[in-house]
Design a protein around this motif. Structure first.
Motif, short mmCIF file in Angstrom:
data_model
loop_
_atom_site.label_atom_id
_atom_site.label_comp_id
_atom_site.label_asym_id
_atom_site.label_seq_id
_atom_site.Cartn_x
_atom_site.Cartn_y
_atom_site.Cartn_z
N THR A 75 18.16 -20.67 -9.83
CA THR A 75 18.12 -19.21 -9.85
C THR A 75 19.53 -18.65 -9.91
O THR A 75 20.52 -19.36 -9.71
CB THR A 75 17.34 -18.64 -8.65
OG1 THR A 75 17.05 -17.27 -8.91
CG2 THR A 75 18.11 -18.77 -7.37
N ILE A 109 14.12 -4.85 -5.99
CA ILE A 109 13.43 -5.61 -4.94
C ILE A 109 11.98 -5.13 -4.85
O ILE A 109 11.06 -5.95 -4.78
CB ILE A 109 14.15 -5.46 -3.59
CG1 ILE A 109 15.47 -6.22 -3.62
CG2 ILE A 109 13.27 -5.97 -2.44
CD1 ILE A 109 16.37 -5.98 -2.41
N LYS A 112 9.88 -6.59 -7.46
CA LYS A 112 9.79 -8.06 -7.37
C LYS A 112 10.60 -8.77 -8.46
O LYS A 112 10.30 -9.89 -8.85
CB LYS A 112 8.34 -8.54 -7.40
CG LYS A 112 7.44 -7.86 -6.39
CD LYS A 112 7.34 -8.67 -5.16
CE LYS A 112 6.27 -8.12 -4.24
NZ LYS A 112 6.74 -7.52 -3.05
N VAL A 114 14.07 -8.88 -8.12
CA VAL A 114 15.18 -9.40 -7.31
C VAL A 114 14.66 -9.55 -5.88
O VAL A 114 13.79 -8.80 -5.45
CB VAL A 114 16.37 -8.41 -7.37
CG1 VAL A 114 17.40 -8.72 -6.32
CG2 VAL A 114 16.99 -8.40 -8.75
N GLU A 115 15.20 -10.49 -5.16
CA GLU A 115 14.84 -10.65 -3.75
C GLU A 115 16.10 -10.93 -2.95
O GLU A 115 17.08 -11.47 -3.47
CB GLU A 115 13.82 -11.77 -3.57
CG GLU A 115 14.16 -13.04 -4.26
CD GLU A 115 12.95 -13.93 -4.51
OE1 GLU A 115 13.17 -15.15 -4.48
OE2 GLU A 115 11.84 -13.44 -4.75
N SER A 117 18.53 -12.82 -0.65
CA SER A 117 18.76 -14.24 -0.46
C SER A 117 18.81 -14.52 1.04
O SER A 117 19.67 -14.00 1.74
CB SER A 117 20.06 -14.66 -1.14
OG SER A 117 20.26 -16.03 -0.99
N TYR A 127 21.73 -11.49 -3.40
CA TYR A 127 20.39 -11.35 -3.99
C TYR A 127 20.16 -12.46 -5.00
O TYR A 127 21.08 -12.94 -5.65
CB TYR A 127 20.27 -9.99 -4.68
CG TYR A 127 20.59 -8.87 -3.74
CD1 TYR A 127 19.61 -8.32 -2.93
CD2 TYR A 127 21.89 -8.39 -3.61
CE1 TYR A 127 19.90 -7.31 -2.03
CE2 TYR A 127 22.20 -7.38 -2.71
CZ TYR A 127 21.21 -6.85 -1.92
OH TYR A 127 21.51 -5.87 -1.03
N ASP A 128 18.90 -12.86 -5.12
CA ASP A 128 18.48 -13.85 -6.11
C ASP A 128 17.57 -13.17 -7.12
O ASP A 128 16.75 -12.32 -6.76
CB ASP A 128 17.68 -14.99 -5.46
CG ASP A 128 18.52 -15.87 -4.56
OD1 ASP A 128 19.71 -16.08 -4.88
OD2 ASP A 128 17.99 -16.35 -3.54
N ASN A 130 14.37 -13.22 -9.05
CA ASN A 130 13.07 -13.84 -8.80
C ASN A 130 12.77 -14.85 -9.92
O ASN A 130 12.86 -14.52 -11.09
CB ASN A 130 12.00 -12.75 -8.73
CG ASN A 130 10.64 -13.31 -8.44
OD1 ASN A 130 10.08 -14.04 -9.23
ND2 ASN A 130 10.10 -12.93 -7.30
N LYS A 131 12.44 -16.07 -9.54
CA LYS A 131 12.18 -17.12 -10.54
C LYS A 131 11.01 -16.78 -11.45
O LYS A 131 11.02 -17.12 -12.62
CB LYS A 131 11.96 -18.47 -9.87
CG LYS A 131 13.23 -19.03 -9.31
CD LYS A 131 13.13 -20.48 -8.89
CE LYS A 131 11.90 -20.78 -8.10
NZ LYS A 131 11.85 -22.13 -7.58
N ASP A 132 9.99 -16.11 -10.93
CA ASP A 132 8.87 -15.70 -11.78
C ASP A 132 9.33 -14.71 -12.83
O ASP A 132 8.88 -14.75 -13.98
CB ASP A 132 7.74 -15.11 -10.94
CG ASP A 132 7.05 -16.15 -10.07
OD1 ASP A 132 7.05 -17.34 -10.46
OD2 ASP A 132 6.54 -15.77 -9.00
N TYR A 133 10.23 -13.81 -12.46
CA TYR A 133 10.78 -12.86 -13.43
C TYR A 133 11.61 -13.61 -14.48
O TYR A 133 11.50 -13.33 -15.67
CB TYR A 133 11.64 -11.80 -12.73
CG TYR A 133 12.23 -10.82 -13.70
CD1 TYR A 133 11.45 -9.83 -14.29
CD2 TYR A 133 13.58 -10.88 -14.05
CE1 TYR A 133 11.99 -8.93 -15.20
CE2 TYR A 133 14.13 -9.99 -14.95
CZ TYR A 133 13.33 -9.02 -15.52
OH TYR A 133 13.87 -8.13 -16.43
#
Length: 144
Positions: A75, A109, A112, A114-115, A117, A127-128, A130-133
């Motif tokens: 990520t 955020i 969904k 960014v989330e 960390s 911040y990470d 989002n892997k789904d994004y």
């Protein structure tokens, strides 16, 4: 803000594509970077400097800094300052204050994209993506 974060991600992925192709990296950039590739250099118009778990890229006066994720290296991890610097140096993006960037991240955020960390439930202040994004985006590979 969603368009800005998409531009940020695509900028990073384009660089990584160029880098991976140049150095024949197959296991992913963050798996192979320490093995035989210089941590600092140039590829075409890209200037790069890998540091710790992060990288600074310069391309046409645009500065892009990012880190691999703390837990999942696949990520993209960033701070408000790193995203602000990308926006500030990119003539194609709107001028925003640091507070505007922070507010925009809060909106991301909620969406969904960014989330925060977290490491063992402790907020890292970064911040990470989002892997789904990330999976919803398509990345063009670098082509000569």
């Amino acid at each position: 803000m969603e368009e800005i974060i998409r531009n940020y991600i695509l900028f990073i992925k384009k660089f990584e594509g160029v880098f991976n192709e140049k150095y024949n990296i197959v296991n992913g950039l963050w798996s192979d970077i320490d093995k035989s590739v210089s941590r600092k250099g140039n590829i075409g118009d890209y200037k790069y400097n890998f540091h710790g778990r992060g990288c600074r890229i310069e391309y046409n006066n645009i500065i892009c800094e990012y880190d691999s994720g703390f837990i999942d290296k696949a990520t993209i991890n960033f701070s408000v300052w790193k995203l602000f610097k990308f926006i500030e140096t990119n003539p194609n993006l709107s001028n925003m204050s640091m507070n505007d960037v922070y507010s925009g991240i809060l909106d991301l955020i909620e969406k969904k994209i960014v989330e925060k960390s977290l490491i063992e439930e402790v907020d890292t202040g970064t911040y990470d993506i989002n892997k789904d994004y990330l999976r919803t985006l398509t990345f063009e590979r670098y082509r000569k």
